[in-house]
Design a protein around this motif. Structure first.
Motif, PDB file in Angstrom:
ATOM      1  N   TRP A 175      20.117  29.791  52.806  1.00 45.16           N
ATOM      2  CA  TRP A 175      20.712  30.767  51.883  1.00 45.16           C
ATOM      3  C   TRP A 175      22.210  30.541  51.681  1.00 45.16           C
ATOM      4  CZ3 TRP A 175      18.035  32.625  56.314  1.00 45.16           C
ATOM      5  CH2 TRP A 175      18.842  32.925  57.418  1.00 45.16           C
ATOM      6  N   ASP A 176      22.782  29.570  52.409  1.00 50.10           N
ATOM      7  CA  ASP A 176      24.198  29.242  52.191  1.00 50.10           C
ATOM      8  C   ASP A 176      24.388  28.110  51.180  1.00 50.10           C
ATOM      9  OD1 ASP A 176      25.061  31.215  53.809  1.00 50.10           O
ATOM     10  OD2 ASP A 176      25.580  29.947  55.523  1.00 50.10           O
ATOM     11  N   ARG A 177      23.286  27.636  50.577  1.00 45.83           N
ATOM     12  CA  ARG A 177      23.393  26.499  49.642  1.00 45.83           C
ATOM     13  C   ARG A 177      24.362  26.824  48.499  1.00 45.83           C
ATOM     14  NH1 ARG A 177      20.661  25.047  45.107  1.00 45.83           N
ATOM     15  NH2 ARG A 177      19.195  26.771  45.332  1.00 45.83           N
ATOM     16  N   ASN A 178      24.246  28.015  47.935  1.00 48.41           N
ATOM     17  CA  ASN A 178      25.142  28.394  46.834  1.00 48.41           C
ATOM     18  C   ASN A 178      26.218  29.388  47.282  1.00 48.41           C
ATOM     19  OD1 ASN A 178      23.973  26.815  44.794  1.00 48.41           O
ATOM     20  ND2 ASN A 178      22.342  28.304  44.478  1.00 48.41           N
ATOM     21  N   ALA A 179      26.465  29.444  48.590  1.00 46.28           N
ATOM     22  CA  ALA A 179      27.487  30.381  49.082  1.00 46.28           C
ATOM     23  C   ALA A 179      28.855  29.951  48.567  1.00 46.28           C
ATOM     24  CB  ALA A 179      27.492  30.379  50.610  1.00 46.28           C
ATOM     25  N   PRO A 180      29.657  30.910  48.079  1.00 45.64           N
ATOM     26  CA  PRO A 180      31.012  30.552  47.625  1.00 45.64           C
ATOM     27  C   PRO A 180      31.898  30.188  48.811  1.00 45.64           C
ATOM     28  CG  PRO A 180      30.687  32.927  47.487  1.00 45.64           C
ATOM     29  CD  PRO A 180      29.372  32.338  47.917  1.00 45.64           C
ATOM     30  N   LEU A 181      32.879  29.353  48.590  1.00 48.32           N
ATOM     31  CA  LEU A 181      33.836  29.007  49.643  1.00 48.32           C
ATOM     32  C   LEU A 181      34.771  30.202  49.859  1.00 48.32           C
ATOM     33  CD1 LEU A 181      34.843  25.364  48.663  1.00 48.32           C
ATOM     34  CD2 LEU A 181      32.892  26.167  49.966  1.00 48.32           C
ATOM     35  N   PRO A 182      35.445  30.238  51.012  1.00 52.75           N
ATOM     36  CA  PRO A 182      36.394  31.344  51.243  1.00 52.75           C
ATOM     37  C   PRO A 182      37.451  31.423  50.131  1.00 52.75           C
ATOM     38  CG  PRO A 182      36.013  30.108  53.268  1.00 52.75           C
ATOM     39  CD  PRO A 182      35.299  29.368  52.184  1.00 52.75           C
ATOM     40  N   GLU A 183      37.797  30.251  49.552  1.00 50.09           N
ATOM     41  CA  GLU A 183      38.825  30.227  48.490  1.00 50.09           C
ATOM     42  C   GLU A 183      38.248  30.589  47.118  1.00 50.09           C
ATOM     43  OE1 GLU A 183      39.459  26.540  51.205  1.00 50.09           O
ATOM     44  OE2 GLU A 183      37.780  27.650  50.329  1.00 50.09           O
ATOM     45  N   HIS A 184      36.962  30.893  47.078  1.00 54.85           N
ATOM     46  CA  HIS A 184      36.259  31.113  45.807  1.00 54.85           C
ATOM     47  C   HIS A 184      36.910  32.206  44.962  1.00 54.85           C
ATOM     48  CE1 HIS A 184      32.901  31.414  43.043  1.00 54.85           C
ATOM     49  NE2 HIS A 184      32.787  32.701  43.292  1.00 54.85           N
ATOM     50  N   ASP A 185      36.988  31.947  43.675  1.00 54.53           N
ATOM     51  CA  ASP A 185      37.530  32.922  42.720  1.00 54.53           C
ATOM     52  C   ASP A 185      36.451  33.972  42.456  1.00 54.53           C
ATOM     53  OD1 ASP A 185      38.566  34.293  40.628  1.00 54.53           O
ATOM     54  OD2 ASP A 185      38.779  32.590  39.265  1.00 54.53           O
ATOM     55  N   ASP A 186      36.589  35.135  43.125  1.00 59.70           N
ATOM     56  CA  ASP A 186      35.502  36.116  43.016  1.00 59.70           C
ATOM     57  C   ASP A 186      35.866  37.300  42.115  1.00 59.70           C
ATOM     58  OD1 ASP A 186      37.335  37.279  44.634  1.00 59.70           O
ATOM     59  OD2 ASP A 186      35.957  37.807  46.254  1.00 59.70           O
ATOM     60  N   ARG A 187      36.893  37.117  41.271  1.00 59.77           N
ATOM     61  CA  ARG A 187      37.229  38.202  40.336  1.00 59.77           C
ATOM     62  C   ARG A 187      36.078  38.432  39.366  1.00 59.77           C
ATOM     63  NH1 ARG A 187      40.011  35.573  35.426  1.00 59.77           N
ATOM     64  NH2 ARG A 187      39.441  33.401  35.752  1.00 59.77           N
ATOM     65  N   VAL A 188      36.024  39.624  38.846  1.00 60.40           N
ATOM     66  CA  VAL A 188      35.038  39.956  37.812  1.00 60.40           C
ATOM     67  C   VAL A 188      35.673  39.663  36.454  1.00 60.40           C
ATOM     68  CG1 VAL A 188      33.730  41.814  36.721  1.00 60.40           C
ATOM     69  CG2 VAL A 188      33.856  41.670  39.215  1.00 60.40           C
ATOM     70  N   ILE A 189      35.006  38.828  35.658  1.00 60.22           N
ATOM     71  CA  ILE A 189      35.552  38.437  34.355  1.00 60.22           C
ATOM     72  C   ILE A 189      34.891  39.289  33.280  1.00 60.22           C
ATOM     73  CG2 ILE A 189      35.788  36.528  32.700  1.00 60.22           C
ATOM     74  CD1 ILE A 189      35.677  34.654  35.202  1.00 60.22           C
ATOM     75  N   PRO A 190      35.661  40.166  32.616  1.00 63.09           N
ATOM     76  CA  PRO A 190      35.067  40.995  31.560  1.00 63.09           C
ATOM     77  C   PRO A 190      34.522  40.118  30.431  1.00 63.09           C
ATOM     78  CG  PRO A 190      37.323  41.696  32.069  1.00 63.09           C
ATOM     79  CD  PRO A 190      37.104  40.389  32.761  1.00 63.09           C
ATOM     80  N   TRP A 191      33.589  40.671  29.685  1.00 65.59           N
ATOM     81  CA  TRP A 191      32.917  39.918  28.627  1.00 65.59           C
ATOM     82  C   TRP A 191      33.903  39.353  27.594  1.00 65.59           C
ATOM     83  CZ3 TRP A 191      28.634  37.463  27.626  1.00 65.59           C
ATOM     84  CH2 TRP A 191      28.357  37.086  26.311  1.00 65.59           C
ATOM     85  N   ASN A 192      34.876  40.175  27.169  1.00 75.04           N
ATOM     86  CA  ASN A 192      35.780  39.678  26.118  1.00 75.04           C
ATOM     87  C   ASN A 192      36.628  38.510  26.603  1.00 75.04           C
ATOM     88  OD1 ASN A 192      37.453  41.142  27.778  1.00 75.04           O
ATOM     89  ND2 ASN A 192      38.295  42.482  26.198  1.00 75.04           N
ATOM     90  N   GLU A 193      36.931  38.482  27.931  1.00 79.09           N
ATOM     91  CA  GLU A 193      37.687  37.350  28.476  1.00 79.09           C
ATOM     92  C   GLU A 193      36.800  36.102  28.546  1.00 79.09           C
ATOM     93  OE1 GLU A 193      40.159  35.964  32.406  1.00 79.09           O
ATOM     94  OE2 GLU A 193      39.674  38.103  32.240  1.00 79.09           O
ATOM     95  N   ALA A 194      35.523  36.296  28.920  1.00 78.19           N
ATOM     96  CA  ALA A 194      34.582  35.170  28.955  1.00 78.19           C
ATOM     97  C   ALA A 194      34.472  34.536  27.568  1.00 78.19           C
ATOM     98  CB  ALA A 194      33.216  35.645  29.432  1.00 78.19           C
ATOM     99  N   GLU A 195      34.374  35.388  26.552  1.00 75.83           N
ATOM    100  CA  GLU A 195      34.298  34.911  25.161  1.00 75.83           C
ATOM    101  C   GLU A 195      35.531  34.067  24.815  1.00 75.83           C
ATOM    102  OE1 GLU A 195      34.656  36.920  20.707  1.00 75.83           O
ATOM    103  OE2 GLU A 195      33.783  38.126  22.317  1.00 75.83           O
ATOM    104  N   ARG A 196      36.722  34.585  25.182  1.00 74.08           N
ATOM    105  CA  ARG A 196      37.967  33.858  24.873  1.00 74.08           C
ATOM    106  C   ARG A 196      38.031  32.513  25.592  1.00 74.08           C
ATOM    107  NH1 ARG A 196      42.068  32.772  27.509  1.00 74.08           N
ATOM    108  NH2 ARG A 196      41.653  34.207  29.221  1.00 74.08           N
ATOM    109  N   ILE A 197      37.686  32.527  26.898  1.00 69.12           N
ATOM    110  CA  ILE A 197      37.747  31.290  27.697  1.00 69.12           C
ATOM    111  C   ILE A 197      36.877  30.201  27.066  1.00 69.12           C
ATOM    112  CG2 ILE A 197      37.018  30.258  29.902  1.00 69.12           C
ATOM    113  CD1 ILE A 197      37.810  32.987  31.231  1.00 69.12           C
TER     114      ILE A 197
END
Length: 589
Positions: free
Chosen positions: A295-317
């Motif tokens: 279950w650690d195969r897709n575990a994020p690294l400690p440095e992982h960017d875990d912010r929540v990205i709102p939909w409008n920001e995802a669209e812009r990116i």
């Protein structure tokens, strides 16, 4: 719904039809039936005697019918995907499917009679421009010529599919949609519980993995029965049609030679140690252990960017990344936003995962996501938008030639993902974020290349074993465990419930041997992206032309302008080298 995500878009299916009971849908179903009757009256038994111009006119009528039927079928399928746990939607989708099967039965003669025309005779007819424009479609129809059965048998197989393979597929879909997974104080759907496997909290990952494995195990009898039945159904069909092996139909449908697929599979399997084994050993080291639980195969690294990205920001990116590559590509992508072409929220009963449905050239594609605000979800948006843009650009080829073979269908999606990733990587604020992003990208690529080839290997072994008799759930589980440990390497431990993890993968059910197309697409895009980075002249123009070609050209013709050739074994090693290069960089960090 998560308020941090902002307003998530949902589909506007009224672009296709007003409602499941609307007069527009009812009228189109009647019109499709009447047009099919008229088509059969005008042409059945007469195709061989038509001149080139007349045959061209017949193909044009057939194409118009395909577009009309495709629109009806797309609406039913998308309406059902919004809530697969709703029995009323299931009933509607099934009824439409049965009605379209009945109409399609009247048109079956057309392809069969085309395939009875001798090569020299067809070549003479093709001198007429009205028929010549459909040359690529005729080429792909006639690929199946040696495998056609009698007209009567073909009609029987077509009619019977609604209570045969399609019914078993529906049972699988509805079972997955209704399953619920206990998780602490919650009861989750499949997409929600699988999302927990990439949580930062190790206990959350473990609890989610155990719950998922338990529920799949509790239902394994159904999944095993569906799998056994569909593999046997395919074996019977393959035997009657004289396909040399289980994969032959898929390769023909993908317009790719067996030896090209074999070269891809051999290259990836040979690269398991320098890709997956090496990366996961590195990941275990970062986690301070010799071996990680599965279950650690897709575990994020400690440095992982875990912010929540709102939909409008995802669209812009995503649109900014597309625009930096090609303003024309971004302009097509922009059409999907604010127009009801995307359904983003995760809802109970909704189809899991993500897809881009091309519908038909006279309409527009629809994207389905289960958006939960992670960086990976932004990459999924970039991926599905790539499919959507590809489908819009290829629509000019018409209903018979817009669809690309699966091997090329992943090109724009994976390329769009790579553009978005490189854009995010360039804006990484520091080295540790860069490391986490690179690791995330490597994991996505391993999931697309190594994992999908392991899936292909699993299917290949399963289809071969099934020829000796029905497979027990334990026997299927043993094959699954073997291919997983071979592909992922010695850095993992697999608990007993992991043997049930094969049972939720829809591709095994809906389109056997589909999965290698992901690896094909990823390696192809890696080679394409390397050509782009090397500053190849007019790359963007050539790339857009490739997408606009739809299903008209084969992989050799499409890749030639970039100086690439998928039948050269070195081609695959070049693509795999891009992944290995990212692992090299991580080892240095």
């Amino acid at each position: 719904m998560n308020a941090m995500l902002g307003d998530l878009p949902t589909w506007k299916l009224s672009d296709l039809y007003s409602s499941p009971t609307g007069p527009d849908l009812e009228n189109d179903l009647k019109r499709a039936g009447a047009d099919a009757d008229a088509f059969a009256r005008d042409y059945e038994g007469k195709i061989a005697g038509l001149g080139g111009a007349e045959l061209g006119k017949a193909v044009a009528r057939f194409e118009a019918l395909q577009d009309l039927m495709g629109r009806i079928g797309s609406y039913a399928s998308l309406y059902y995907a919004q809530d697969m746990a709703d029995p009323e939607r299931g009933r509607f989708s099934q009824n439409v499917s049965e009605a379209l099967t009945d109409i399609g039965s009247k048109l079956l003669f057309f392809r069969l009679e085309i395939n009875k025309i001798e090569d020299a005779d067809l070549a003479a007819k093709m001198k007429e421009p009205a028929l010549a424009k459909y040359g690529p479609w005729l080429r792909d129809v006639r690929v199946f010529r040696p495998h056609d059965l009698s007209d009567e048998l073909e009609k029987y197989i077509h009619d019977q599919s609604v209570v045969g393979s399609s019914a078993w597929s529906r049972l699988f879909d509805e079972t997955i949609a209704r399953l619920r997974y206990p998780f602490r104080n919650e009861v989750l759907t499949e997409p929600q519980i699988l999302d927990k496997l990439s949580s930062k909290d190790a206990d959350v990952r473990r609890d989610a993995a155990k719950s998922f494995g338990k529920v799949q195990g509790d239902n394994i009898a159904i999944f095993s029965l569906v799998t056994n039945t569909l593999i046997k159904d395919k074996e019977i069909d393959d035997r009657w049609r004289k396909y040399p092996r289980s994969q032959s139909f898929r390769n023909l449908a993908n317009v790719v030679e067996d030896e090209v697929v074999d070269a891809l599979v051999a290259s990836v399997k040979a690269a398991y140690p320098r890709l997956a084994h090496r990366y996961y050993k590195l990941k275990a080291k970062w986690f301070g252990v010799d071996r990680m639980p599965y279950w650690d195969r897709n575990a994020p690294l400690p440095e992982h960017d875990d912010r929540v990205i709102p939909w409008n920001e995802a669209e812009r990116i995503v649109l900014d990344a597309y625009h930096a590559f090609s303003p024309e590509l971004a302009a097509v992508g922009r059409k999907f936003f604010g127009s009801g072409w995307i359904d983003a929220p995760a809802r109970p009963g909704k189809s899991p995962g993500a897809f881009a449905h091309p519908t038909v050239p006279s309409a527009h594609p629809y994207l389905l996501l289960n958006y939960q605000g992670k960086v990976r979800d932004v990459m999924t948006l970039a991926h599905e938008l790539g499919h959507g843009v590809h489908q819009v650009l290829a629509a000019r080829q018409g209903a018979l030639m817009a669809d690309t073979p699966l091997t090329l269908a992943e090109t724009a999606s994976v390329f769009g993902e790579m553009l978005t990733f490189q854009s995010l990587l360039r804006s990484a604020p520091d080295a540790s974020t860069r490391k986490a992003m690179l690791a995330g990208k490597v994991e996505d690529m391993l999931n697309t290349v190594v994992r999908q080839i392991a899936f292909y290997d699993f299917e290949s072994r399963l289809h071969a074993a099934r020829r000796q008799g029905e497979l027990t759930p334990d026997a299927i589980g043993e094959v699954w465990m073997a291919v997983q440990s071979e592909s992922l390497g010695p850095a993992f431990t697999f608990d007993d419930e992991y043997k049930y993890y094969w049972s939720y993968i829809g591709h095994f059910i809906h389109s056997p041997f589909y999965v290698y197309a992901y690896a094909f697409g990823d390696c192809l895009v890696n080679s394409l992206y390397a050509a782009y980075q090397s500053g190849q002249p007019d790359f963007q123009a050539k790339y857009l032309e490739m997408l606009e070609a739809g299903g008209v050209k084969r992989h050799k013709e499409l890749l030639a302008p970039f100086g690439l050739d998928a039948s050269d074994p070195a081609f695959w090693d070049k693509g795999l080298g891009v992944i290995a290069g990212f692992v090299d960089e991580l080892e240095k960090i």
